[in-house]
Write an enzyme that holds these catalytic residues in place. Sequence first.
Site, mmCIF file in Angstrom:
data_model
loop_
_atom_site.group_PDB
_atom_site.id
_atom_site.type_symbol
_atom_site.label_atom_id
_atom_site.label_comp_id
_atom_site.label_asym_id
_atom_site.label_seq_id
_atom_site.Cartn_x
_atom_site.Cartn_y
_atom_site.Cartn_z
ATOM 1 N N ASP A 45 0.845 -1.197 0.000
ATOM 2 C CA ASP A 45 0.000 0.000 0.000
ATOM 3 C C ASP A 45 0.877 1.242 0.000
ATOM 4 O O ASP A 45 1.533 1.546 0.992
ATOM 5 C CB ASP A 45 -0.892 0.014 1.250
ATOM 6 C CG ASP A 45 -1.818 1.216 1.255
ATOM 7 O OD1 ASP A 45 -2.912 1.126 0.682
ATOM 8 O OD2 ASP A 45 -1.426 2.265 1.813
ATOM 9 N N TYR A 81 3.342 9.747 -0.572
ATOM 10 C CA TYR A 81 4.384 9.132 0.254
ATOM 11 C C TYR A 81 5.779 9.344 -0.353
ATOM 12 O O TYR A 81 6.785 9.145 0.312
ATOM 13 C CB TYR A 81 4.154 7.629 0.453
ATOM 14 C CG TYR A 81 2.859 7.232 1.141
ATOM 15 C CD1 TYR A 81 2.044 8.184 1.760
ATOM 16 C CD2 TYR A 81 2.451 5.912 1.181
ATOM 17 C CE1 TYR A 81 0.854 7.815 2.373
ATOM 18 C CE2 TYR A 81 1.262 5.531 1.802
ATOM 19 C CZ TYR A 81 0.460 6.498 2.387
ATOM 20 O OH TYR A 81 -0.714 6.122 2.991
ATOM 21 N N LYS A 107 -2.692 5.912 -4.454
ATOM 22 C CA LYS A 107 -3.800 6.846 -4.169
ATOM 23 C C LYS A 107 -3.570 8.188 -4.852
ATOM 24 O O LYS A 107 -2.414 8.630 -4.984
ATOM 25 C CB LYS A 107 -3.906 7.085 -2.652
ATOM 26 C CG LYS A 107 -3.838 5.799 -1.831
ATOM 27 C CD LYS A 107 -3.969 6.013 -0.344
ATOM 28 C CE LYS A 107 -3.644 4.724 0.410
ATOM 29 N NZ LYS A 107 -2.236 4.593 0.811
ATOM 30 N N HIS A 136 -7.447 9.589 -2.057
ATOM 31 C CA HIS A 136 -6.777 9.560 -0.747
ATOM 32 C C HIS A 136 -7.663 10.150 0.376
ATOM 33 O O HIS A 136 -7.775 9.567 1.447
ATOM 34 C CB HIS A 136 -5.436 10.289 -0.823
ATOM 35 C CG HIS A 136 -4.429 9.778 0.154
ATOM 36 N ND1 HIS A 136 -3.087 9.674 -0.130
ATOM 37 C CD2 HIS A 136 -4.553 9.337 1.440
ATOM 38 C CE1 HIS A 136 -2.447 9.188 0.921
ATOM 39 N NE2 HIS A 136 -3.321 8.977 1.887
HETATM 40 N N1 LIG Z 1 -5.235 6.313 3.521
HETATM 41 C C1 LIG Z 1 -4.691 7.045 4.446
HETATM 42 O O1 LIG Z 1 -5.026 8.235 4.624
HETATM 43 C C2 LIG Z 1 -3.626 6.460 5.306
HETATM 44 C C3 LIG Z 1 -3.197 7.119 6.466
HETATM 45 C C4 LIG Z 1 -2.220 6.513 7.242
HETATM 46 C C5 LIG Z 1 -1.696 5.300 6.883
HETATM 47 N N2 LIG Z 1 -2.101 4.671 5.727
HETATM 48 C C6 LIG Z 1 -1.558 3.365 5.308
HETATM 49 O O2 LIG Z 1 -1.632 2.453 6.405
HETATM 50 C C7 LIG Z 1 -0.331 1.940 6.663
HETATM 51 C C8 LIG Z 1 -0.169 1.580 8.123
HETATM 52 O O3 LIG Z 1 -0.426 2.676 8.956
HETATM 53 P P1 LIG Z 1 0.709 3.489 9.754
HETATM 54 O O4 LIG Z 1 1.973 3.386 8.982
HETATM 55 O O5 LIG Z 1 0.175 4.830 10.061
HETATM 56 O O6 LIG Z 1 0.852 2.779 11.146
HETATM 57 P P2 LIG Z 1 0.751 1.317 11.788
HETATM 58 O O7 LIG Z 1 0.893 0.259 10.769
HETATM 59 O O8 LIG Z 1 -0.442 1.330 12.664
HETATM 60 O O9 LIG Z 1 2.010 1.333 12.736
HETATM 61 C C9 LIG Z 1 3.317 1.451 12.274
HETATM 62 C C10 LIG Z 1 4.210 1.670 13.474
HETATM 63 O O10 LIG Z 1 4.150 0.515 14.311
HETATM 64 C C11 LIG Z 1 5.452 -0.051 14.435
HETATM 65 N N3 LIG Z 1 5.292 -1.502 14.362
HETATM 66 C C12 LIG Z 1 5.100 -2.272 13.260
HETATM 67 N N4 LIG Z 1 4.979 -3.562 13.591
HETATM 68 C C13 LIG Z 1 5.104 -3.629 14.929
HETATM 69 C C14 LIG Z 1 5.075 -4.685 15.852
HETATM 70 N N5 LIG Z 1 4.885 -5.940 15.459
HETATM 71 N N6 LIG Z 1 5.253 -4.396 17.163
HETATM 72 C C15 LIG Z 1 5.444 -3.135 17.581
HETATM 73 N N7 LIG Z 1 5.463 -2.065 16.744
HETATM 74 C C16 LIG Z 1 5.302 -2.311 15.428
HETATM 75 C C17 LIG Z 1 6.270 0.496 13.299
HETATM 76 O O11 LIG Z 1 7.613 0.637 13.674
HETATM 77 P P3 LIG Z 1 8.808 -0.069 12.811
HETATM 78 O O12 LIG Z 1 8.676 0.435 11.412
HETATM 79 O O13 LIG Z 1 10.032 0.406 13.523
HETATM 80 O O14 LIG Z 1 8.586 -1.540 12.920
HETATM 81 C C18 LIG Z 1 5.640 1.888 13.110
HETATM 82 O O15 LIG Z 1 6.185 2.800 14.026
HETATM 83 C C19 LIG Z 1 0.578 3.084 6.204
HETATM 84 O O16 LIG Z 1 1.925 2.707 6.096
HETATM 85 C C20 LIG Z 1 -0.091 3.466 4.907
HETATM 86 O O17 LIG Z 1 0.231 2.531 3.888
HETATM 87 C C21 LIG Z 1 -3.067 5.236 4.948
#
Ligand SMILES: NC(=O)c1ccc[n+]([C@@H]2O[C@H](COP(=O)([O-])OP(=O)(O)OC[C@H]3O[C@@H](n4cnc5c(N)ncnc54)[C@H](OP(=O)(O)O)[C@@H]3O)[C@@H](O)[C@H]2O)c1
Length: 274
Positions: free
Chosen positions: A48, A53, A78, A111
């Site tokens: 994704d 990004y 997106k 988005h």
């Molecule tokens: N459509 C939208 O508006 C929108 C908005 C936000 C996000 N997104 C998408 O959703 C994806 C995921 O959301 P997100 O990146 O905001 O956050 P997330 O996946 O909820 O969390 C990522 C964070 O958690 C840590 N993490 C990952 N695996 C872990 C584990 N097993 N144990 C402990 N910590 C862990 C990562 O650190 P490390 O990297 O150090 O492991 C990072 O700091 C994004 O990357 C993006 O593709 C979309």
Amino acid sequence: MTTSIHSTVKLQNGVEMPWLGLGVWKVPDEEATSIVQQAIETGYRAVDTAAVYGNEAGVGRGIKASGVARDQIFVTTKVWNADQGYEQSLKAFDESLNKLELDHIDLLLIHWPVKGKYVDTWRALEEIYRKGHARAIGVSNFHQHHLEDIAAISTITPMVNQVEYHPLLAQESLRAYCQSNDIRLTAWSPLMQGNLDIAVLQEIGSKYGKSAAQVVLRWDLQNGVITIPKTSSKGRLIENSNIFDFQLTDEDMGLINALNQNKRFGPDPDNFDF
Ligand SMILES: NC(=O)c1ccc[n+]([C@@H]2O[C@H](COP(=O)([O-])OP(=O)(O)OC[C@H]3O[C@@H](n4cnc5c(N)ncnc54)[C@H](OP(=O)(O)O)[C@@H]3O)[C@@H](O)[C@H]2O)c1
């Protein structure tokens, strides 16, 4: 069926989308190449990304470097807010394709619902879909009322709505609306951006020999929600994918559901200014 990292869910047009994907928000372009390659080597089959990004090129390189056939990988990108409107969205999509070095996208999303623009952007996505340049189209950060605006003018219903979704923000009514309209929900920030220090999740995890992260990702699957956790760590790539070999009981699902506080880590789609 959610039995392995390769398990998929059928979207309303029959396209199969993996239940688990790698999110790459905040991953720098160079790093995206290696983490995407590692994820695919680990067994992930979905990535994704988004134009905003700034790592579509890196994602594209990672897919190529993995050596896995293009038709085995599900790529989501997106259309960013500044590019919305009919003509601009078509142009922005071409730029995304060029950066990814792909000839089609598996899932293209709006988005955010930019006021006064998202309906025209949707018309552009329908056009891209009809031409076969995206195998599926959908939206992100749409509340029910945004989806109803699209329903009023569209010939194609969004196939996916990607929203902030985790135990502190369970979005029950939106999930029910999407379910009844055959719109698949995808969870962004499923891991609460790393804020996993919640006793209930850890206690449940210890019963299954799983981490809080694995419990939350499993809760997504059992709620019928596609999930795209982000990590830059090889160990966590593996950890986050080991969620297909256990089943949370109804009681545990209930305990996780009870954590909901309608708490957002990101903005409310009715109130964002970017
Ligand atoms: N459509 C939208 O508006 C929108 C908005 C936000 C996000 N997104 C998408 O959703 C994806 C995921 O959301 P997100 O990146 O905001 O956050 P997330 O996946 O909820 O969390 C990522 C964070 O958690 C840590 N993490 C990952 N695996 C872990 C584990 N097993 N144990 C402990 N910590 C862990 C990562 O650190 P490390 O990297 O150090 O492991 C990072 O700091 C994004 O990357 C993006 O593709 C979309």
